[in-house]
Design an enzyme around this catalytic site. Sequence first.
Site, short mmCIF file in Angstrom:
data_model
loop_
_atom_site.label_atom_id
_atom_site.label_comp_id
_atom_site.label_asym_id
_atom_site.label_seq_id
_atom_site.Cartn_x
_atom_site.Cartn_y
_atom_site.Cartn_z
N VAL A 153 -10.52 -8.33 -1.45
CA VAL A 153 -10.38 -6.89 -1.21
C VAL A 153 -9.82 -6.70 0.19
CG1 VAL A 153 -11.61 -4.70 -0.92
CG2 VAL A 153 -12.24 -6.26 -2.79
N GLY A 154 -8.82 -5.86 0.31
CA GLY A 154 -8.21 -5.60 1.61
C GLY A 154 -8.78 -4.37 2.28
N THR A 184 -1.30 0.26 6.68
CA THR A 184 -0.62 -0.56 5.68
C THR A 184 -0.36 -1.93 6.28
OG1 THR A 184 1.29 -0.67 4.19
CG2 THR A 184 1.68 0.23 6.38
N GLY A 185 -0.22 -2.92 5.43
CA GLY A 185 0.05 -4.25 5.93
C GLY A 185 -1.03 -5.24 5.54
N GLY A 243 -4.26 -6.60 5.16
CA GLY A 243 -5.53 -5.90 5.26
C GLY A 243 -6.57 -6.56 6.13
N THR A 250 0.84 -1.19 0.00
CA THR A 250 0.00 0.00 0.00
C THR A 250 0.88 1.24 0.00
OG1 THR A 250 -1.59 -1.14 1.44
CG2 THR A 250 -1.81 1.23 1.28
#
Length: 328
Positions: free
Chosen positions: A217-218, A239-240, A242, A188
Amino acid sequence: MSQRRKFIKQSLMGSALFLPGVASACAQTAEKSPNSGEKPLILSTWNHGIPANADAWAKLKEGGSILDAVEAGVRNTELDMDNLTVGLQGLPDREGITTLDASIMTGDGSCGSVAFVRQIKHPISLARAVMEKTPHVMLAGEGARQFAIAQGFPLEKEELSPKAKVAYEEWKKTSQYKPIINIENHDTIGMIGIDAGGKLAGSCTTSGLAYKMHGRVGDSPIIGAGLYVDDEVGAATATGLGETIIRVCGSFLIVELMRQGRTPQEACEEAVRRLVAKNKEGDGIQAGFLAINKYGEVGAYAIRPGFNYARATESGNVLIDAASYYSS
């Protein structure tokens, strides 16, 4: 659990690290705490945040709004052919298809996002179009692509970038799916910013986890998970992995903790503690949070070492290592 942050001066073509029209003041920047309040301010996740911040700052300098700035900044990353976690050049899903997610939000509550969208070079701009030109917050899949066509977004040829194609062919030899923490600076770019007058905005864009299930989907397009902004309080982005962030509504949680009086740093640390408690994946997960409050104070925290962020002010544009819940 806070630890002393290490400042990393990173050159971006020499003097290009520092923002256009701004004197460097290296010593002053190195001594200043990243938590200090300062406006205007742009923050973004990972080392690709340095060039993204530079484009965002340039947009502010030419008279653009903070919304214009956070859009322009992450558009830079969406075009970066060396970044395999954002944009159409990103690593594909298990079917060999690259799908993109993005969201954008301003401090008055306006927001828009797109999820599972294909063939669109700048999903962040499509998310802004959803925000400004529809009565909805999120469009997904084929509906998002149809809206993009109606708005004049060109459809790009659907093919893997050269680097992504090589990586995908190698992955198919075993077809093993296991997220690897901090790989490719993760999946991200999240950007949040505040202008001199205190107006806030944020953006988030990604190609998602490599080799994910088709349709996954995250957190990035989910308002309140990957991004949340409120002019009365502050902003946060994530971030990371999701799935872990969605489970705690991470960005919304941080903003609400700040509303209750926590500093951005305290709020990020509490969000990570709750995330760790809610997720049982063990050593295989990484997530990081980035926050600012309405005073321009900063917070950043991750589950594990390796998360860094870019901070742009009048003083310069620097990369900073975030503290983490675990030491290794």
